[in-house]
Scaffold this active site. Structure first.
Site, PDB file in Angstrom:
ATOM      1  N   LYS A   1       0.807  -1.223   0.000  1.00  0.00           N
ATOM      2  CA  LYS A   1       0.000   0.000   0.000  1.00  0.00           C
ATOM      3  C   LYS A   1       0.846   1.284   0.000  1.00  0.00           C
ATOM      4  CE  LYS A   1      -4.010  -2.199   2.186  1.00  0.00           C
ATOM      5  NZ  LYS A   1      -5.103  -2.017   3.198  1.00  0.00           N
TER       6      LYS A   1
ATOM      7  N   TYR B   1     -12.509  -2.168  -4.043  1.00  0.00           N
ATOM      8  CA  TYR B   1     -13.051  -2.265  -2.687  1.00  0.00           C
ATOM      9  C   TYR B   1     -14.579  -2.149  -2.655  1.00  0.00           C
ATOM     10  CZ  TYR B   1      -8.463  -2.108  -0.388  1.00  0.00           C
ATOM     11  OH  TYR B   1      -7.204  -2.398   0.081  1.00  0.00           O
TER      12      TYR B   1
ATOM     13  N   ARG C   1       2.242  -6.535   9.379  1.00  0.00           N
ATOM     14  CA  ARG C   1       1.540  -5.393   9.974  1.00  0.00           C
ATOM     15  C   ARG C   1       2.085  -5.039  11.356  1.00  0.00           C
ATOM     16  NH1 ARG C   1      -4.075  -7.588   7.499  1.00  0.00           N
ATOM     17  NH2 ARG C   1      -4.202  -6.277   5.631  1.00  0.00           N
TER      18      ARG C   1
ATOM     19  N   ASN D   1      -2.157   0.154   6.682  1.00  0.00           N
ATOM     20  CA  ASN D   1      -1.731  -1.135   7.240  1.00  0.00           C
ATOM     21  C   ASN D   1      -0.845  -1.944   6.282  1.00  0.00           C
ATOM     22  OD1 ASN D   1      -3.718  -2.003   5.516  1.00  0.00           O
ATOM     23  ND2 ASN D   1      -4.818  -3.234   7.024  1.00  0.00           N
TER      24      ASN D   1
ATOM     25  N   HIS E   1      -2.432  -5.528   1.567  1.00  0.00           N
ATOM     26  CA  HIS E   1      -3.733  -6.198   1.400  1.00  0.00           C
ATOM     27  C   HIS E   1      -3.451  -7.593   0.871  1.00  0.00           C
ATOM     28  CE1 HIS E   1      -7.757  -7.199   0.004  1.00  0.00           C
ATOM     29  NE2 HIS E   1      -7.157  -7.663  -1.083  1.00  0.00           N
TER      30      HIS E   1
ATOM     31  N   GLU F   1      -9.563 -10.994  -7.687  1.00  0.00           N
ATOM     32  CA  GLU F   1      -8.667  -9.862  -7.443  1.00  0.00           C
ATOM     33  C   GLU F   1      -7.464  -9.911  -8.384  1.00  0.00           C
ATOM     34  OE1 GLU F   1      -9.840  -9.008  -2.781  1.00  0.00           O
ATOM     35  OE2 GLU F   1      -7.836  -9.771  -3.221  1.00  0.00           O
TER      36      GLU F   1
HETATM   37  P1  CMP Z   1      -7.663  -4.453   3.401  1.00  0.00           P
HETATM   38  O1  CMP Z   1      -7.265  -5.867   3.624  1.00  0.00           O
HETATM   39  O2  CMP Z   1      -7.015  -3.728   2.286  1.00  0.00           O
HETATM   40  O3  CMP Z   1      -9.249  -4.412   3.167  1.00  0.00           O
HETATM   41  C1  CMP Z   1     -10.034  -3.284   3.492  1.00  0.00           C
HETATM   42  C2  CMP Z   1      -9.273  -2.238   4.232  1.00  0.00           C
HETATM   43  O4  CMP Z   1     -10.055  -1.302   4.905  1.00  0.00           O
HETATM   44  C3  CMP Z   1      -8.448  -2.890   5.307  1.00  0.00           C
HETATM   45  O5  CMP Z   1      -7.398  -3.614   4.747  1.00  0.00           O
HETATM   46  C4  CMP Z   1      -8.058  -1.692   6.155  1.00  0.00           C
HETATM   47  O6  CMP Z   1      -6.886  -1.055   5.695  1.00  0.00           O
HETATM   48  C5  CMP Z   1      -9.240  -0.775   5.932  1.00  0.00           C
HETATM   49  N1  CMP Z   1     -10.013  -0.706   7.151  1.00  0.00           N
HETATM   50  C6  CMP Z   1     -10.653  -1.697   7.777  1.00  0.00           C
HETATM   51  N2  CMP Z   1     -11.267  -1.239   8.869  1.00  0.00           N
HETATM   52  C7  CMP Z   1     -11.021   0.075   8.926  1.00  0.00           C
HETATM   53  C8  CMP Z   1     -11.374   1.106   9.817  1.00  0.00           C
HETATM   54  N3  CMP Z   1     -12.123   0.859  10.892  1.00  0.00           N
HETATM   55  N4  CMP Z   1     -10.925   2.339   9.569  1.00  0.00           N
HETATM   56  C9  CMP Z   1     -10.164   2.588   8.461  1.00  0.00           C
HETATM   57  N5  CMP Z   1      -9.801   1.646   7.566  1.00  0.00           N
HETATM   58  C10 CMP Z   1     -10.218   0.413   7.819  1.00  0.00           C
END
Ligand code: CMP
Length: 139
Positions: free
Chosen positions: A10, A50, A103, A113, A116, A127
């Site tokens: 990311k 997403y 992470r 984070n 993904h 995906e």
């Molecule tokens: P990812 O695996 O990319 O899938 C969806 C993403 O949404 C997740 O990782 C997080 O980075 C993001 N995400 C999930 N929960 C929250 C939250 N409460 N606030 C902000 N981002 C979130």
């Protein structure tokens, strides 16, 4: 069985110039990168990718973060790759992630984070196909 999964490194990782550190943790787990490219996602690409989260309160923030800088999209291959990569990534919120996971060691926050990964055998091929043509994947 040998599986393929989809990964995104990311914008928080490209911004901090730590994509190599992420890749080392991926490769140390026995996963192989069989396709990879660096992209700056458009708003439309991020929203489409997403789409499953579009009713969530964090959707707007998620799309703006994912388009805030370059990402590296990858196809990873290996034994049990989908579940294995989820283990290597650690919990979505780095505060809850186990030591040694990407992470825990590298992520900044639940939003920033670092990585993904596909969550299931159903989503992984979808995906992968969202970002890669068959001929771009060299197993
Ligand atoms: P990812 O695996 O990319 O899938 C969806 C993403 O949404 C997740 O990782 C997080 O980075 C993001 N995400 C999930 N929960 C929250 C939250 N409460 N606030 C902000 N981002 C979130």
């Amino acid at each position: 069985a040998i599986e393929r999964t989809f990964s995104i490194i990311k914008p928080d990782a490209t911004r901090r110039n730590i994509t190599g550190k992420v890749l080392t943790l991926i490769e140390d787990a026995g996963l192989r990168v069989i396709a990879q490219k660096r992209l700056h996602l458009t708003k439309e690409q991020a929203e489409g990718f997403y789409a499953v989260h579009k009713e969530r309160p964090f959707f707007g923030e998620l799309v703006s973060f994912m388009t805030s800088g370059p990402v590296v999209v990858q196809v990873l291959e290996g034994e049990n790759a989908i579940a294995k990569y989820r283990e290597v990534m650690g919990a979505t919120n780095p505060a809850n992630a186990a030591p040694g996971t990407i992470r825990k060691e590298l992520a900044e926050s639940i939003e920033a984070n670092t990585v993904h990964g596909s969550d299931s055998p159903e989503t992984a091929p979808q995906e992968i196909a969202y970002f890669f043509k068959d001929e771009e994947i060299v197993g």
